[in-house]
Design a protein around this motif. Structure first.
Motif, short mmCIF file in Angstrom:
data_model
loop_
_atom_site.label_atom_id
_atom_site.label_comp_id
_atom_site.label_asym_id
_atom_site.label_seq_id
_atom_site.Cartn_x
_atom_site.Cartn_y
_atom_site.Cartn_z
N ALA A 34 0.83 -1.22 0.00
CA ALA A 34 0.00 0.00 0.00
C ALA A 34 0.87 1.27 0.00
CB ALA A 34 -0.92 -0.01 1.21
N PHE A 35 2.17 1.08 0.04
CA PHE A 35 3.10 2.23 0.13
C PHE A 35 4.05 2.25 -1.06
CE2 PHE A 35 1.73 1.48 4.48
CZ PHE A 35 1.54 2.76 4.97
N ASN A 36 4.71 3.39 -1.23
CA ASN A 36 5.67 3.51 -2.33
C ASN A 36 6.98 2.80 -2.03
OD1 ASN A 36 3.68 5.26 -3.19
ND2 ASN A 36 4.78 7.10 -2.52
N LYS A 37 7.34 2.80 -0.74
CA LYS A 37 8.63 2.20 -0.35
C LYS A 37 8.42 1.18 0.75
CE LYS A 37 11.18 6.41 -0.40
NZ LYS A 37 11.89 7.30 0.48
N LYS A 58 5.78 13.57 7.84
CA LYS A 58 6.72 14.56 7.29
C LYS A 58 8.10 14.42 7.95
CE LYS A 58 6.65 18.42 4.90
NZ LYS A 58 6.11 19.37 4.10
N GLN A 59 8.08 14.26 9.29
CA GLN A 59 9.34 14.19 10.03
C GLN A 59 10.11 12.89 9.76
OE1 GLN A 59 9.78 13.44 14.57
NE2 GLN A 59 9.57 15.65 14.39
N HIS A 60 9.38 11.82 9.41
CA HIS A 60 10.02 10.51 9.24
C HIS A 60 9.68 9.88 7.89
CE1 HIS A 60 11.49 10.31 13.34
NE2 HIS A 60 10.32 10.76 13.73
N PRO A 61 10.31 10.38 6.83
CA PRO A 61 10.03 9.78 5.51
C PRO A 61 10.51 8.33 5.43
CG PRO A 61 11.77 11.46 5.37
CD PRO A 61 11.20 11.54 6.74
N GLU A 62 11.32 7.91 6.41
CA GLU A 62 11.88 6.54 6.41
C GLU A 62 10.93 5.53 7.07
OE1 GLU A 62 12.59 8.93 8.48
OE2 GLU A 62 12.87 8.08 10.48
N VAL A 63 9.70 5.99 7.38
CA VAL A 63 8.72 5.13 8.03
C VAL A 63 7.41 5.17 7.24
CG1 VAL A 63 7.30 4.90 10.14
CG2 VAL A 63 9.73 5.48 10.35
N ASN A 64 6.69 4.06 7.20
CA ASN A 64 5.33 4.05 6.64
C ASN A 64 4.33 4.13 7.79
OD1 ASN A 64 6.23 3.77 4.00
ND2 ASN A 64 6.17 1.54 4.07
N PHE A 65 3.46 5.12 7.74
CA PHE A 65 2.50 5.33 8.84
C PHE A 65 1.09 4.92 8.43
CE2 PHE A 65 5.92 8.25 9.90
CZ PHE A 65 6.05 8.06 11.28
N ILE A 66 0.41 4.27 9.38
CA ILE A 66 -1.01 3.93 9.18
C ILE A 66 -1.79 4.48 10.37
CG2 ILE A 66 -2.71 2.09 8.93
CD1 ILE A 66 -0.50 0.30 7.79
N GLY A 67 -2.79 5.29 10.10
CA GLY A 67 -3.63 5.85 11.16
C GLY A 67 -5.02 5.24 11.07
N VAL A 68 -5.51 4.68 12.17
CA VAL A 68 -6.86 4.11 12.19
C VAL A 68 -7.76 5.04 13.01
CG1 VAL A 68 -8.24 2.07 12.76
CG2 VAL A 68 -5.84 1.79 12.16
N ASN A 89 3.93 9.00 2.70
CA ASN A 89 4.13 7.76 3.46
C ASN A 89 3.07 7.56 4.55
OD1 ASN A 89 5.12 10.04 4.74
ND2 ASN A 89 6.64 8.91 5.92
N VAL A 90 1.88 8.18 4.38
CA VAL A 90 0.83 8.05 5.39
C VAL A 90 -0.43 7.47 4.75
CG1 VAL A 90 -0.60 9.24 7.10
CG2 VAL A 90 1.73 10.05 6.67
N ARG A 91 -1.01 6.45 5.40
CA ARG A 91 -2.28 5.89 4.96
C ARG A 91 -3.26 5.97 6.13
NH1 ARG A 91 0.15 6.77 1.27
NH2 ARG A 91 1.03 5.41 -0.31
N LEU A 92 -4.53 6.18 5.81
CA LEU A 92 -5.55 6.28 6.85
C LEU A 92 -6.60 5.20 6.64
CD1 LEU A 92 -6.07 10.17 6.69
CD2 LEU A 92 -4.76 8.91 8.42
N LEU A 93 -7.09 4.65 7.74
CA LEU A 93 -8.13 3.63 7.65
C LEU A 93 -9.33 4.07 8.47
CD1 LEU A 93 -6.04 0.39 8.42
CD2 LEU A 93 -6.05 1.78 6.37
#
Ligand code: SAH
Length: 213
Positions: A34-37, A58-68, A89-93
């Motif tokens: 679900a992410f680019n990287k 924004k602060q951590h482009p080296e992480v993929n974030f998922i917010g539920v 790098n942020v996805r929302l559910l």
């Protein structure tokens, strides 16, 4: 702004399906796709209006974030913030995180954030607290072995309950602060609730914990 019954909310979310994942249960075990990287996955439960997850993205482009976040009228606020942040790098559910094991496979998640979770102060509601042992069972399952949980709250009772719950479960408490803002942690990203409560002079509590091997 009226938050209830936003008729445009569904369209807005659908139009931004690259951020608000439309059929999230299909991604179980393959969230990286679900992410680019391919990079560590950090999950926030109850993202509210998204200030934290957008800022962290924004602060951590080296992480993929998922917010539920289960409330539609709230998650659209998060979506706006994620769009504005331009973080890719942020996805929302828009889901209820009742059982994370339906959404994630074992060892799929590197970090879980619980920010200003509903404290459910009445003892008859203890089972609803996101740090009740049945929730810890889920977190243990979806987290990698060295994975961590970070909890922030303004609610002393919920904080004490949570730290005790982690500890009774045999988790290792790695950090504990009774006045987070006194630490001046330059990497701390404030949530909406955090900003609101700390402006009122309320101390913010933070705890980082992990499961033992
Ligand atoms: N984290 C935000 C909002 C805190 S309020 C902040 O700190 O500003 C708690 C949020 O968690 C609410 O928006 C609520 O709808 C959401 N929430 C509570 N239980 C949830 C669950 N089981 N699944 C998804 N979201 C949940």
């Amino acid at each position: 702004m009226r938050l209830r019954n936003k008729p445009w909310a569904d369209d807005f979310m659908r139009d931004n399906g690259h951020i608000v994942v439309q059929e999230p249960f299909q991604y179980r075990g393959k969230w990286q796709s679900a992410f680019n990287k391919e990079q560590p996955i950090h999950l926030e439960i109850g993202s509210g209006k998204g200030q934290f997850i957008a800022g962290m993205g924004k602060q951590h482009p080296e992480v993929n974030f998922i917010g539920v976040e289960r409330v539609k009228s709230v998650i659209v606020g998060a979506l706006k913030k994620v769009i504005d942040s331009e973080a890719a790098n942020v996805r929302l559910l828009n889901e209820d995180a009742q059982d994370l094991r339906d959404l994630f496979q074992s060892n799929e998640v590197d970090h879980i954030y619980l920010n200003f979770s509903d404290p459910w102060p009445k003892s008859r509601h203890e089972k609803r607290r996101l740090t009740y042992p049945a929730f810890l069972d889920q977190y243990k399952d979806v987290l990698k072995q060295e994975g961590e949980i970070t909890l922030k709250t303004d609610n002393r009772g919920f904080f004490e309950y949570s730290v005790a719950s982690f500890s009774k479960y045999g988790m290792i408490i790695e950090e504990l602060s009774l006045d987070l803002h006194d630490l001046n942690d330059p990497l701390n990203v404030e949530t909406e609730y955090e900003e609101k409560f700390s402006e009122k002079g309320q101390p913010i509590y933070r705890c980082k914990a992990r499961f033992q091997e």
